[in-house]
Write an enzyme that holds these catalytic residues in place. Structure first.
Site, PDB file in Angstrom:
ATOM      1  N   GLN A  32      -6.663  -1.521   2.442  1.00 46.78           N
ATOM      2  CA  GLN A  32      -6.093  -1.177   3.741  1.00 46.78           C
ATOM      3  C   GLN A  32      -6.884  -0.040   4.390  1.00 46.78           C
ATOM      4  OE1 GLN A  32      -2.434   1.115   4.566  1.00 46.78           O
ATOM      5  NE2 GLN A  32      -1.636  -0.770   5.490  1.00 46.78           N
ATOM      6  N   GLY A  55      10.200  -3.421   3.688  1.00 47.48           N
ATOM      7  CA  GLY A  55      11.285  -2.498   4.017  1.00 47.48           C
ATOM      8  C   GLY A  55      12.543  -2.775   3.229  1.00 47.48           C
ATOM      9  N   ASP A  56      12.920  -1.811   2.374  1.00 47.89           N
ATOM     10  CA  ASP A  56      14.132  -1.914   1.562  1.00 47.89           C
ATOM     11  C   ASP A  56      14.140  -3.122   0.628  1.00 47.89           C
ATOM     12  OD1 ASP A  56      14.884   0.375   2.832  1.00 47.89           O
ATOM     13  OD2 ASP A  56      16.413  -0.544   4.097  1.00 47.89           O
ATOM     14  N   CYS A 111       1.650   3.592   9.889  1.00 49.33           N
ATOM     15  CA  CYS A 111       1.870   4.953   9.350  1.00 49.33           C
ATOM     16  C   CYS A 111       2.484   5.869  10.406  1.00 49.33           C
ATOM     17  CB  CYS A 111       0.557   5.541   8.839  1.00 49.33           C
ATOM     18  SG  CYS A 111       0.775   7.197   8.159  1.00 49.33           S
ATOM     19  N   PRO A 124       0.845  -1.206   0.000  1.00 45.30           N
ATOM     20  CA  PRO A 124       0.000   0.000   0.000  1.00 45.30           C
ATOM     21  C   PRO A 124       0.872   1.245   0.000  1.00 45.30           C
ATOM     22  CG  PRO A 124       0.063  -0.990   2.199  1.00 45.30           C
ATOM     23  CD  PRO A 124       0.817  -1.921   1.287  1.00 45.30           C
ATOM     24  N   MET A 125       0.536   2.192  -0.856  1.00 47.06           N
ATOM     25  CA  MET A 125       1.267   3.466  -0.856  1.00 47.06           C
ATOM     26  C   MET A 125       0.294   4.615  -1.100  1.00 47.06           C
ATOM     27  SD  MET A 125       5.032   3.189  -2.560  1.00 47.06           S
ATOM     28  CE  MET A 125       4.673   2.146  -3.944  1.00 47.06           C
ATOM     29  N   ALA A 126       0.114   5.419  -0.061  1.00 45.92           N
ATOM     30  CA  ALA A 126      -0.791   6.572  -0.147  1.00 45.92           C
ATOM     31  C   ALA A 126      -0.321   7.516  -1.254  1.00 45.92           C
ATOM     32  CB  ALA A 126      -0.827   7.305   1.194  1.00 45.92           C
ATOM     33  N   ARG A 160       8.676   1.175  -2.574  1.00 43.14           N
ATOM     34  CA  ARG A 160       9.415   2.103  -3.436  1.00 43.14           C
ATOM     35  C   ARG A 160      10.143   1.403  -4.575  1.00 43.14           C
ATOM     36  NH1 ARG A 160      12.615   4.844   1.254  1.00 43.14           N
ATOM     37  NH2 ARG A 160      12.567   2.650   1.840  1.00 43.14           N
ATOM     38  N   LYS A 162      -0.668  -4.443   9.381  1.00 42.63           N
ATOM     39  CA  LYS A 162       0.663  -4.022   8.937  1.00 42.63           C
ATOM     40  C   LYS A 162       1.257  -3.153  10.032  1.00 42.63           C
ATOM     41  CE  LYS A 162       3.116  -2.072   4.944  1.00 42.63           C
ATOM     42  NZ  LYS A 162       3.462  -0.684   5.286  1.00 42.63           N
TER      43      LYS A 162
END
Ligand code: FMN
Length: 330
Positions: free
Chosen positions: A88, A223-224, A121, A35-37, A247, A161
């Site tokens: 989400q 993460g990463d 978040c 999920p990415m806002a 990302r 999450k």
């Protein structure tokens, strides 16, 4: 054109698949689109799925927003081309979670793969209200939220999450995850940073591994995970069932398959993505950041990025793509 037609017509030239396999409800070994806002809208999710993501999440959606208005529902509704999505939710009130879970499940039916609760978040605007990573400090309330979602949407897997912990050095993830498991969470995604780190420093996959040791439910590492190799390493080093890529998907829907795109395939993917924004009714301005991501590393990338910054319509973005293509000599 519908989004399905866009994919059939444009995905193959970008080495992406126009056929999106149905989610088989099995997390094991899977690579998921996180999920990415402000990023993971329907077009973005479709690109990720056509690049091989087993499942893609909505942006975080406010339970209060769903309760009081219509606008937030736009974040929940999948495009007809999406076989299913994970939704989400964020908030702090169990009653609102129950209501949101019920309404989202009724609205999406079989196309709702799972409901995820954001307990990660770090943004002050969110944590100030006791939402997002603030819930890491109140496992009792967080467990109540998991139970409320399960009651609201019986039969729908409810996942959470989380982060390592809220404050630097205070890791609560293993114990907290156990409490969520006891409340009936079907899986737990762990971003191996403390909330106060925001996105700085390195994600600690060891924290993910400690959660894997602490619970019996599947764990999703986050993460990463910035490349396909990193995804494979995260799976083996943490023992997690699945990994989430956030990302690492920027300009790179192939991160899921491990395909190494040619510059021409990157341009084709940008074109496909622009057409998907159009087909899904999204704001075309989103293509500005996409241009920066897809053209990164190409000759004259800064020039193309700047050119895209003044584009408004799909045709204008596609004209820039045509120029890049011409400059590459193809
Ligand atoms: C722009 C952006 C928006 C994000 N929005 C959300 C969100 O809505 N919900 C959530 O749980 N995590 C969100 N995250 C966190 C990611 O899902 C992921 O856990 C985090 O970025 C670490 O993964 P990465 O290092 O692969 O980027 C967001 C991250 C970014 C960069």
């Amino acid at each position: 054109m519908t989004a399905s037609e866009v994919l059939s017509e444009l995905a193959p030239a970008a080495a992406l698949s126009p056929d999106l396999p149905a989610w088989d409800r099995e997390l094991s070994g899977k690579l998921l689109m996180a999920p990415m806002a402000g990023v993971s809208d329907a077009a973005y999710r479709l690109m990720a799925r056509s690049g091989g993501a087993a499942l893609a999440y909505s942006e975080m959606v406010s339970c209060a927003g769903l309760h009081y208005g219509e606008k937030s529902w736009e974040l929940v509704d999948p495009d007809p081309a999406e076989p299913e999505i994970a939704v989400q939710l964020f908030g702090s009130k169990p009653e609102l979670f129950r209501e949101s879970a019920e309404r989202v499940a009724a609205r999406l039916g079989d196309r709702l793969a799972l409901l995820d609760i954001n307990m990660a978040c770090p943004v002050p605007k969110v944590t100030r209200k006791g939402e997002g990573s603030a819930l890491l400090e109140d496992p009792g309330l967080a467990a109540g939220i998991v139970r409320a979602c399960r009651e609201g949407a019986p039969g729908v897997p409810v996942t959470v999450k989380i982060r390592r912990g809220r404050y630097m050095g205070q890791e609560v993830a293993p114990e907290f995850a156990r409490a969520m498991e006891a409340a009936g969470a079907a899986a737990v995604a762990v971003h191996g940073r403390f909330a106060t780190q925001m996105y700085h420093g390195e994600a600690d996959w060891g924290a993910v591994a400690r959660v894997v040791d602490a619970v019996d439910i599947p764990v999703i590492a986050s993460g990463d995970v910035l490349s396909h190799d990193a995804a494979r390493r995260a799976l083996s080093e943490t023992g997690a069932a699945a990994v989430m890529v956030a990302r690492g998907t920027y300009g790179n829907p192939w991160v899921f398959s491990g395909h190494v795109p040619t510059p021409v395939e990157k341009i084709a993917a940008f074109e496909c993505h622009v057409r998907l924004l159009e087909a899904t009714g999204a704001h075309l301005k989103r293509a500005r950041s996409l241009a920066g991501w897809y053209f990164k590393g190409m000759p004259d990338a800064a020039r193309w990025r700047n050119a895209a910054m003044s584009c408004v319509t799909a045709e204008e973005f596609l004209a820039v793509a045509a120029e890049v293509r011409a400059a590459l000599g193809s």
